[in-house]
Every structure is written in C-alpha cells, then in structure tokens.
Design a protein around this motif. Sequence first.
Motif, PDB file in Angstrom:
ATOM      1  N   GLU A   1       0.804   4.102  -2.827  1.00  0.00           N
ATOM      2  CA  GLU A   1       0.150   5.374  -2.517  1.00  0.00           C
ATOM      3  C   GLU A   1       1.042   6.388  -1.807  1.00  0.00           C
ATOM      4  OE1 GLU A   1      -3.439   4.536  -0.396  1.00  0.00           O
ATOM      5  OE2 GLU A   1      -4.158   3.086  -1.886  1.00  0.00           O
TER       6      GLU A   1
ATOM      7  N   ALA B   1       0.461   5.173   4.246  1.00  0.00           N
ATOM      8  CA  ALA B   1      -0.257   3.989   4.727  1.00  0.00           C
ATOM      9  C   ALA B   1      -0.596   4.152   6.204  1.00  0.00           C
ATOM     10  CB  ALA B   1       0.578   2.722   4.527  1.00  0.00           C
TER      11      ALA B   1
ATOM     12  N   GLY C   1      -8.834  -2.170   4.944  1.00  0.00           N
ATOM     13  CA  GLY C   1      -7.575  -2.428   4.253  1.00  0.00           C
ATOM     14  C   GLY C   1      -6.992  -3.785   4.558  1.00  0.00           C
TER      15      GLY C   1
ATOM     16  N   THR D   1       0.841  -1.203   0.000  1.00  0.00           N
ATOM     17  CA  THR D   1       0.000   0.000   0.000  1.00  0.00           C
ATOM     18  C   THR D   1       0.872   1.248   0.000  1.00  0.00           C
ATOM     19  OG1 THR D   1      -1.770  -1.125   1.205  1.00  0.00           O
ATOM     20  CG2 THR D   1      -1.777   1.282   1.256  1.00  0.00           C
TER      21      THR D   1
END
Length: 353
Positions: free
Chosen positions: A67, A70, A180, A63
């Motif tokens: 991105e 996290a 998640g 993640t």
Amino acid sequence: MAQIDSYLEQALKQNASDLHFVSGDPVRARIHGNLTVLVDETLKTDTAEQAIFEVMDGVTKRTFDREDAADFAYEIPEVSRFRVNAFRHLNGIGAIFRAIPSTALTLVDLNMPRTIHDLCKYTSGMILVTGKTGSGKSTTLAAMIDAMNRRLKGHILTIEDPIEFVHKAQGCLISQREVGVHSPSFADALHSAMREDPDVILVGEMRDLETISIAVTAAEMGILVMGTLHTNGAAQTVDRIINSFPADKQSHIRTMISTSLRGVVSQQLLPTCHEPGRAAALEIMINTPAVANLIRQGKLDQLETAIQSGGNIGMKSMDGALMDLVNKGWVTGLEAYQQANNKAKFESLKDVQ
C-alpha cells in the motif's frame, strides 16, 4: 539499538510530541506545537529507508510494500512508545513518530474538570472525544479509561490502530486489540467485541459507516462505547454521525443518538504564553433532555445555545473555554482570537499577552 532510536531520544529530551523523519528534508521535531529542525542536514533516502524498515515487523513491511504506507507501534524499552505512520512520497520515504507516554496520565494529571470525571461514571451509552489530529484526544481517552479501570470491576476492550497506551489491569480485565494485527478492521473488531462480554468498548477511530453503525447499536444495547472523530465542536460531531447514514435512516439514527449519547468533548491544544507548553481548551456538551430534544428534531444549529445555557451542570462552549484560558493568563488573547468560533467576542483581546 535501532538507528532511529538516537533521533527519537533526542526529540524526547526536547519534549517533542512528534519526530518527522522524511527523506529529502532535515529531521524535524514538533516541540510545543511548532515544527523545528532537529538535525540540520538533509536526510538521504537510503538512510531513511534503512532506519524505517529496521523497526517494522514482517506484517507491517508487507502492508507497506502493498500500500506504500503503514501504521504501526514502536517501543524503546524503558523510554517510550511511539505511534508511527510510514509512507512513500515524491522524494523517497518518510515516517512520523508520535510519542506516547509509557503510562497513561490521570484525569487529575491533566487537570480535567469535574464534568469529565462524571462522564466516566456512566455504565452505558456513548461518549465521544473529538478534535483535529494532535489535539490530545488519545491522551484524554486514555485518562478516562484509566479512571474506569480503577473504579469498575468489568471488561474494558479497546480497538486501536495501532495500540497506543498500554493499560495494566487494575479493577478491570483489559483487552487491547490492534487493527491489522488482531483484526482486519475496526468494524470486524467491533462485531467480535459484541460477543466478548464487554462493559466498555473504546473505538480508536469511528471512520466509516459500518463502524459508526455498530458503535451506536452497542451503546443502545447497554454497553459504554467511547470513540473519537476528527470533528470540531459538538454540533459538527453529531451532524457527522447522522450524515454518515443514508437519508432514509437519519430520522431513526437521530432518535437513537438522542437516547444513547452521554456527552461530547471537543478539544484543541494552544501554546501557553509564559512558559513552553500547551493548554487544552475543552468544549463539553452533556446530553440533557433539552439537548436530546434538539438532536431528535434535527435542530443541531441550536446546540451551541444549549451548551452556553448549561454552564451550571458543567457544559462549556469552545469560546467559553478559550476565554477562561485568557483570563487565567495561560494563553494570549491573539491565540484565543485565532481559534475562536465567534471572533467578535475576542476582538478586544487580540493585544492581551
């Protein structure tokens, strides 16, 4: 032992709420609301990266790579759990570690007013706890969940990002799901929760229209829904929910909220004046028939007056809560003045120490 553990343990010894582990800057800790240098040397990027990546699992690392940020939980066994946000920034990488007590404090531990205890006795509807980041929302909700866990015999389901307080089953079955990890989103977890026979659903953050919409529907269906928003005050909270919906649906939502809302608790933490620590100021709105009527008619600007006139049933405005803290000698008049909505009421108290 992970590299970060020594920093975290050092911060905990100083009663810090957060550790700021950010490359290009000294390691800092937030102690009683103030950000203080913990280690007086600049943290190198490679050191920060190694320490932060060491405490990520594979899913979190992927993640983060995708991105550049996290959220996850980390635990030092028999010491503490931490809520972590890791991120990339101009000078490299950083992470903020928020300390979470190993067990939830009780409502008695937190010195909560009787009104909060009474809110925990509802079996359906919606209870909202609001405030800015770091205002103690999660701690208050965890204490309320603890009270229900002791009293009820039912199914409490929490949806969090990440899981903060770990609750052990007492009278209730406790199911804790992490966005998640156990579900792609709050909305997906809520959709699933509706089929999992819950008595109580805790939504860690009501951050989008879909999540809010499902939560309101669940409250209407007879489930007790508890959630948080980053809003200041009861009126702003109700306004935020209603204005999340398209204009053509807002009248219907006002009606739904007027019947399902049980109460709004808005809180902030202020530094205490005579010893290190912080005191909570709580604005409490209970959904009386008068409050429900104002919500249904969209007269949210009059909710403050309704709160002020509801003191006999445990309602309290934020300014009233701040005044109580000053009168008890817990916070300074200046601190209360700075946080007050109607500063004119506190003008004469600015010099009270």
